[in-house]
Design an enzyme around this catalytic site. Structure first.
Site, PDB file in Angstrom:
ATOM      1  N   GLY A  56       0.772  -1.240   0.000  1.00 49.23           N
ATOM      2  CA  GLY A  56       0.000   0.000   0.000  1.00 49.23           C
ATOM      3  C   GLY A  56       0.801   1.287   0.000  1.00 49.23           C
TER       4      GLY A  56
ATOM      5  N   ASN B 133       1.396   3.071  -2.635  1.00 46.77           N
ATOM      6  CA  ASN B 133       0.636   3.993  -3.491  1.00 46.77           C
ATOM      7  C   ASN B 133      -0.546   4.581  -2.729  1.00 46.77           C
ATOM      8  OD1 ASN B 133       1.585   4.253  -6.434  1.00 46.77           O
ATOM      9  ND2 ASN B 133       1.848   2.069  -6.004  1.00 46.77           N
TER      10      ASN B 133
ATOM     11  N   LEU C 216      -4.350  -7.099  -6.835  1.00 42.81           N
ATOM     12  CA  LEU C 216      -3.904  -8.252  -7.628  1.00 42.81           C
ATOM     13  C   LEU C 216      -5.028  -9.167  -8.103  1.00 42.81           C
ATOM     14  CD1 LEU C 216      -0.614  -9.218  -5.762  1.00 42.81           C
ATOM     15  CD2 LEU C 216      -0.880  -7.967  -7.909  1.00 42.81           C
TER      16      LEU C 216
ATOM     17  N   ILE D 193     -10.448  -7.851 -11.950  1.00 44.78           N
ATOM     18  CA  ILE D 193     -11.677  -7.105 -11.637  1.00 44.78           C
ATOM     19  C   ILE D 193     -12.856  -7.729 -12.380  1.00 44.78           C
ATOM     20  CG2 ILE D 193     -12.791  -4.821 -11.809  1.00 44.78           C
ATOM     21  CD1 ILE D 193     -10.502  -5.125  -9.701  1.00 44.78           C
TER      22      ILE D 193
ATOM     23  N   ASN E  28      -6.174   2.206 -12.884  1.00 44.88           N
ATOM     24  CA  ASN E  28      -5.147   1.313 -12.344  1.00 44.88           C
ATOM     25  C   ASN E  28      -3.772   1.927 -12.562  1.00 44.88           C
ATOM     26  OD1 ASN E  28      -3.950  -1.189 -11.393  1.00 44.88           O
ATOM     27  ND2 ASN E  28      -3.505  -1.686 -13.531  1.00 44.88           N
TER      28      ASN E  28
ATOM     29  N   HIS F 270       0.134   0.798 -13.278  1.00 47.07           N
ATOM     30  CA  HIS F 270       0.956  -0.349 -13.673  1.00 47.07           C
ATOM     31  C   HIS F 270       2.415   0.101 -13.788  1.00 47.07           C
ATOM     32  CE1 HIS F 270       1.852  -4.233 -15.434  1.00 47.07           C
ATOM     33  NE2 HIS F 270       2.625  -3.582 -16.290  1.00 47.07           N
TER      34      HIS F 270
ATOM     35  N   ASP G  99      -4.690  -4.749 -18.181  1.00 50.29           N
ATOM     36  CA  ASP G  99      -3.829  -3.612 -18.545  1.00 50.29           C
ATOM     37  C   ASP G  99      -4.162  -3.047 -19.923  1.00 50.29           C
ATOM     38  OD1 ASP G  99      -2.446  -3.925 -16.115  1.00 50.29           O
ATOM     39  OD2 ASP G  99      -0.991  -5.293 -17.010  1.00 50.29           O
TER      40      ASP G  99
ATOM     41  N   GLU H 135       5.364   6.333  -9.912  1.00 53.84           N
ATOM     42  CA  GLU H 135       4.045   5.882  -9.453  1.00 53.84           C
ATOM     43  C   GLU H 135       3.377   6.793  -8.427  1.00 53.84           C
ATOM     44  OE1 GLU H 135       3.474   1.750  -8.542  1.00 53.84           O
ATOM     45  OE2 GLU H 135       5.321   1.225  -9.562  1.00 53.84           O
TER      46      GLU H 135
HETATM   47  C1  GRF Z   1       2.916  -1.083  -7.645  1.00 55.03           C
HETATM   48  O1  GRF Z   1       4.125  -1.315  -8.296  1.00 55.03           O
HETATM   49  C2  GRF Z   1       1.805  -0.873  -8.658  1.00 55.03           C
HETATM   50  O2  GRF Z   1       2.236  -0.250  -9.826  1.00 55.03           O
HETATM   51  C3  GRF Z   1       1.379  -2.278  -8.957  1.00 55.03           C
HETATM   52  O3  GRF Z   1       1.498  -2.965  -7.718  1.00 55.03           O
HETATM   53  C4  GRF Z   1       2.438  -2.315  -6.885  1.00 55.03           C
HETATM   54  C5  GRF Z   1       1.763  -1.991  -5.595  1.00 55.03           C
HETATM   55  O4  GRF Z   1       2.597  -1.477  -4.609  1.00 55.03           O
HETATM   56  N1  GRF Z   1       0.080  -2.321  -9.568  1.00 55.03           N
HETATM   57  P1  GRF Z   1       1.986  -0.856  -3.288  1.00 55.03           P
HETATM   58  O5  GRF Z   1       1.087  -1.889  -2.649  1.00 55.03           O
HETATM   59  O6  GRF Z   1       1.230   0.400  -3.648  1.00 55.03           O
HETATM   60  O7  GRF Z   1       3.168  -0.562  -2.415  1.00 55.03           O
END
Ligand code: GRF
Length: 202
Positions: A12, A14, A91, A94, A108, A110, A151, A181
């Site tokens: 988490g 992000n 993961l 959806i 999303n 990626h 994607d 990101e």
């Molecule tokens: C990130 O690299 C994102 O791009 C991908 O999964 C990862 C998640 O990381 N979809 P986090 O859980 O936000 O640390």
């Protein structure tokens, strides 16, 4: 006020970037109304709790079949009536039903420049491992709308990150997060919240 539900599966970081940027008002007009994880042990859930954000885990393991799991997921998301659903390290595939109900309202992040190193099987460190194997000189991250293809939805934003000679998949993953990101996902949410990127049906 843009009401956002964030779907997560893991650490988490992000999610944390979004929370921090809302608190410091780099993202405006936005409220996270819920964080939902398919994984009970996701640290992302702790992050939500620390900031008094409603959080919930819905594990497919607790349901007899995928259909029941999907039904519950949709039900819980609908209860929160979000304007936008953000997949931040989510993961699970959806469900089509969710995509239909929230057309152009699911985004999303990626960790590559789509279409490179994307699609089924490309997640986590695997993405960066393959980028290094191919010897690309630049990689990056992409924010896109979610459709029924993994994607495969419309691209909203991309950010380039240089690959360094001594990069490992771990160092590359870290730099893509730090340099692309965390900033880009927040940027896109802020653009949506302030009507500079249109969501939903035209
Ligand atoms: C990130 O690299 C994102 O791009 C991908 O999964 C990862 C998640 O990381 N979809 P986090 O859980 O936000 O640390």
């Amino acid at each position: 006020m843009l009401k956002v539900v964030v779907l997560v599966s893991g650490g988490g970081t992000n999610l944390q970037a979004i929370i921090d940027n809302i608190e410091s008002q780099k993202i405006t007009n936005t409220k996270i109304v819920g964080v939902i994880s398919n994984n009970k042990n996701a640290y992302a859930l702790e992050r939500a709790k620390k900031h008094n954000i409603f959080s919930l885990s819905i594990s497919p393991k607790d349901y007899e079949n995928r259909e029941d799991f999907h039904k519950k997921l949709l039900e819980e998301i609908n209860k929160l009536s979000p304007d936008l659903i953000v997949l931040a390290g989510c993961l699970i595939k959806i469900p089509d039903e969710l995509i239909k109900n929230y057309e152009r309202r699911i985004i999303n992040i990626h960790p590559s420049l789509i279409p490179a190193f994307s699609g089924v099987g490309y997640y986590g460190l695997k993405v960066h491992e393959e980028a290094l194997k191919r010897g690309v000189l630049v990689t990056g991250a992409t924010v896109h709308f979610v459709n029924e293809l993994v994607d495969g939805g419309e691209i909203i934003a991309q950010e380039v990150v240089k690959v360094e000679k001594d990069d490992t998949k771990e160092t590359l993953q870290k730099r893509v997060m730090e340099e692309a990101e965390w900033k880009m996902l927040s940027f896109v949410i802020n653009e949506i919240a302030n009507n500079r990127i249109k969501i939903g049906r035209e």
